[in-house]
Write a protein that holds these residues in place. Structure first.
Motif, mmCIF file in Angstrom:
data_model
loop_
_atom_site.group_PDB
_atom_site.id
_atom_site.type_symbol
_atom_site.label_atom_id
_atom_site.label_comp_id
_atom_site.label_asym_id
_atom_site.label_seq_id
_atom_site.Cartn_x
_atom_site.Cartn_y
_atom_site.Cartn_z
ATOM 1 N N ASP A 1 43.122 45.082 47.387
ATOM 2 C CA ASP A 1 43.725 46.412 47.280
ATOM 3 C C ASP A 1 43.035 47.400 48.223
ATOM 4 O O ASP A 1 43.688 48.220 48.878
ATOM 5 C CB ASP A 1 43.625 46.925 45.845
ATOM 6 C CG ASP A 1 44.618 46.255 44.920
ATOM 7 O OD1 ASP A 1 45.556 45.623 45.417
ATOM 8 O OD2 ASP A 1 44.447 46.348 43.687
ATOM 9 N N TRP B 1 39.845 51.389 43.101
ATOM 10 C CA TRP B 1 40.577 50.890 41.935
ATOM 11 C C TRP B 1 40.590 51.922 40.811
ATOM 12 O O TRP B 1 41.629 52.146 40.182
ATOM 13 C CB TRP B 1 39.938 49.596 41.419
ATOM 14 C CG TRP B 1 40.555 49.108 40.148
ATOM 15 C CD1 TRP B 1 41.667 48.333 40.013
ATOM 16 C CD2 TRP B 1 40.106 49.386 38.812
ATOM 17 N NE1 TRP B 1 41.942 48.098 38.682
ATOM 18 C CE2 TRP B 1 41.001 48.740 37.923
ATOM 19 C CE3 TRP B 1 39.046 50.112 38.287
ATOM 20 C CZ2 TRP B 1 40.854 48.808 36.549
ATOM 21 C CZ3 TRP B 1 38.889 50.178 36.906
ATOM 22 C CH2 TRP B 1 39.794 49.527 36.057
ATOM 23 N N TRP C 1 47.105 49.659 47.484
ATOM 24 C CA TRP C 1 47.236 49.448 46.045
ATOM 25 C C TRP C 1 48.489 48.654 45.705
ATOM 26 O O TRP C 1 49.575 48.906 46.233
ATOM 27 C CB TRP C 1 47.270 50.798 45.344
ATOM 28 C CG TRP C 1 47.480 50.753 43.862
ATOM 29 C CD1 TRP C 1 48.600 51.121 43.184
ATOM 30 C CD2 TRP C 1 46.530 50.343 42.879
ATOM 31 N NE1 TRP C 1 48.421 50.963 41.837
ATOM 32 C CE2 TRP C 1 47.149 50.482 41.605
ATOM 33 C CE3 TRP C 1 45.225 49.856 42.922
ATOM 34 C CZ2 TRP C 1 46.502 50.167 40.425
ATOM 35 C CZ3 TRP C 1 44.579 49.548 41.740
ATOM 36 C CH2 TRP C 1 45.225 49.708 40.509
ATOM 37 N N ASP C 2 48.341 47.689 44.809
ATOM 38 C CA ASP C 2 49.475 46.895 44.335
ATOM 39 C C ASP C 2 49.668 47.167 42.848
ATOM 40 O O ASP C 2 48.932 46.635 42.017
ATOM 41 C CB ASP C 2 49.210 45.408 44.559
ATOM 42 C CG ASP C 2 50.323 44.529 44.011
ATOM 43 O OD1 ASP C 2 51.452 45.041 43.852
ATOM 44 O OD2 ASP C 2 50.069 43.354 43.719
#
Length: 480
Positions: free
Chosen positions: A90, A214, A95-96
């Motif tokens: 990521d 994150w 970002w996923d």
């Protein structure tokens, strides 16, 4: 002609020798690691989100067939490290929100469905009834979920609920190899405590950019802290604080059953990172686990465990007096004496007040996949999380499914409480303590899912496996 046949037979025996199978297995694992690293640094990190789960599944199938012991280790390390791999990807490519790479550990575990299907017809006669009952409860929830919910969340829910059951069933059905599995688990969790403990302290002090990224994107500031050095609650290589607390609680309890020159360094970094995670549920679970272990082993082993606790305390307590570690830990410990004003405690109490009656009146259940809902104001898909395994069971499985699932869990708990092997095998005592404390934590967390469920069901299965193994050894000894 005869000499050629003998030579051919000798070749086959060497080809399938344990040492050669082990070498092949390690080469396959190394190939998986090298492929992942190459993709990451060669500009294909985005495609690694698909390659990683697919190749992990291939490796798992190979290990399951060729080297079952290494398959167990590979499975646990996939749970320990995949979240960190996801964060690194990521950070590199963006970002996923689907978190699709996190399906990899589930795929690895689901290989054991072969064991479940192969032994299902005779499982109840061999002592596997608790696992069958729990699986029936989950299958019921799966059918209800197909009626009420969309297929993708239902499939995701099936992985969450069923994976711990079939994996633990696999451990139980291999009870003949209990000594090897015991040693393997002790080694796995020793290195897990050491490595994740070191990374956890590094995470707290440095706040690596991928972890900060994150935390910012997930916006879990309330549960995971602030994305700055000395501001994070430690979750190390795991997905979040809760799973890390469950893993570290398990590993630290298992360290009481192992020995070696690195035990005390591993314990030191493990306990410090465990305290920095600030997971009061797991702190209490560890304490309860120590009490259960102390109460179930012989006096000689009790004295050894007490000595270990004292030495560990001498090593760890000075480390916790260093600022800002001492401030973080002492503030969290003080919250035990003021729970009525604690935000987390009030939220959990309010959740029970609001949902207990609704959950217990839910006869049919909402089925698997019911935790995804659409916000009516924003139209976005959100995850509905209950901080209680008991509430989650009745909401998801209803009374019909929960009776089977809880029935299996209660049956296995009742069985392991009566085992006498814990008196002379400290691993059995620790496995039983880990399973029982995990069950106690279902009151305030959904600890039967994901890696927490792997720990709950897996260590109860190991206790059952030990009992069956020692019974068999006793019968053989009497015959001889």
């Amino acid at each position: 002609m005869i000499s050629q046949q003998l030579l051919f037979n000798s070749f086959l025996e060497n080809q399938f020798s344990p040492r050669q199978r082990s070498l092949q297995a390690w080469l396959v694992i190394l190939g998986f690691i090298l492929l992942s690293v190459t993709c990451y640094f060669a500009g294909a990190a985005g495609t690694l989100r698909l390659i990683y789960p697919a190749t992990a599944l291939i490796v798992a199938i190979f290990l399951y067939l060729r080297h079952p012991i290494l398959y167990i280790g590979f499975t646990w390390w996939m749970w320990f490290l995949t979240p960190l791999v996801a964060r690194l990807i990521d950070y590199r490519v963006g970002w996923d929100p689907t978190r699709q790479i996190l399906i990899a550990p589930y795929l690895v575990v689901f290989v054991t469905i072969a064991t479940f299907l192969r032994h299902f017809p005779k499982a109840s006669r061999q002592g596997g009834l608790p696992f069958i009952l729990a699986a029936i409860g989950v299958f019921y929830g799966f059918l209800v979920g197909l009626i009420y919910n969309t297929p993708l969340p239902v499939a995701r829910g099936l992985l969450d609920w069923l994976s711990p059951i079939i994996f633990s069933f696999h451990l139980f059905m291999n009870w003949r190899d209990y000594p090897s599995y015991r040693q393997n688990l002790q080694r796995i969790f020793f290195w897990c405590v050491l490595l994740t403990g070191v990374y956890g302290i590094y995470q707290f002090v440095v706040a690596p950019e991928w972890d900060r990224y994150w935390l910012i994107e997930s916006q879990l500031f309330t549960s995971s802290g602030d994305p700055v050095p000395f501001g994070m609650r430690v979750w190390s290589t795991l997905h979040s604080v809760g799973p890390f607390g469950a893993v570290m609680q398990t590993g630290l309890l298992l360290l009481f059953t192992t020995s070696g020159p690195l035990i005390f360094p591993a314990s030191a970094v493990g306990y410090v990172s465990f305290l920095l995670a600030q997971v009061r549920t797991n702190w209490a679970g560890w304490l309860l686990g120590v009490i259960i272990i102390m109460g179930s082993v012989k006096a000689k082993i009790q004295m050894r465990l007490i000595a270990i606790v004292v030495v560990m305390a001498v090593c760890v307590i000075p480390l916790t007096t260093i600022e800002p570690i001492s401030e973080v830990v002492s503030e969290r410990l003080e919250s035990f004496s003021n729970l009525e004003n604690d935000t987390s405690f009030r939220e959990r109490s309010g959740s029970y007040d609001r949902n207990l009656g609704i959950a217990l009146s839910n006869i049919l259940g909402n089925g698997l996949g019911n935790i995804w809902k659409v916000d009516e104001k924003t139209g976005q898909i959100e995850v509905f999380v209950l901080d209680s395994g008991i509430l989650d069971m009745f909401f998801t499985l209803g009374w019909f499914g929960a009776i089977f699932y809880l029935g299996g869990l209660i049956l296995i708990i009742f069985s392991v409480m009566q085992y006498g092997e814990a008196r002379f095998d400290s691993f059995v005592s620790a496995a039983r303590a880990i399973g029982m404390t995990s069950c106690a934590q279902l009151i305030i967390s959904s600890g039967m899912l994901s890696i927490s469920g792997m720990i709950l069901w897996g260590f109860l299965a190991m206790a059952m496996s030990a009992h069956k193994y020692y019974q068999h050894e006793k019968i053989i000894g009497n015959r001889i």
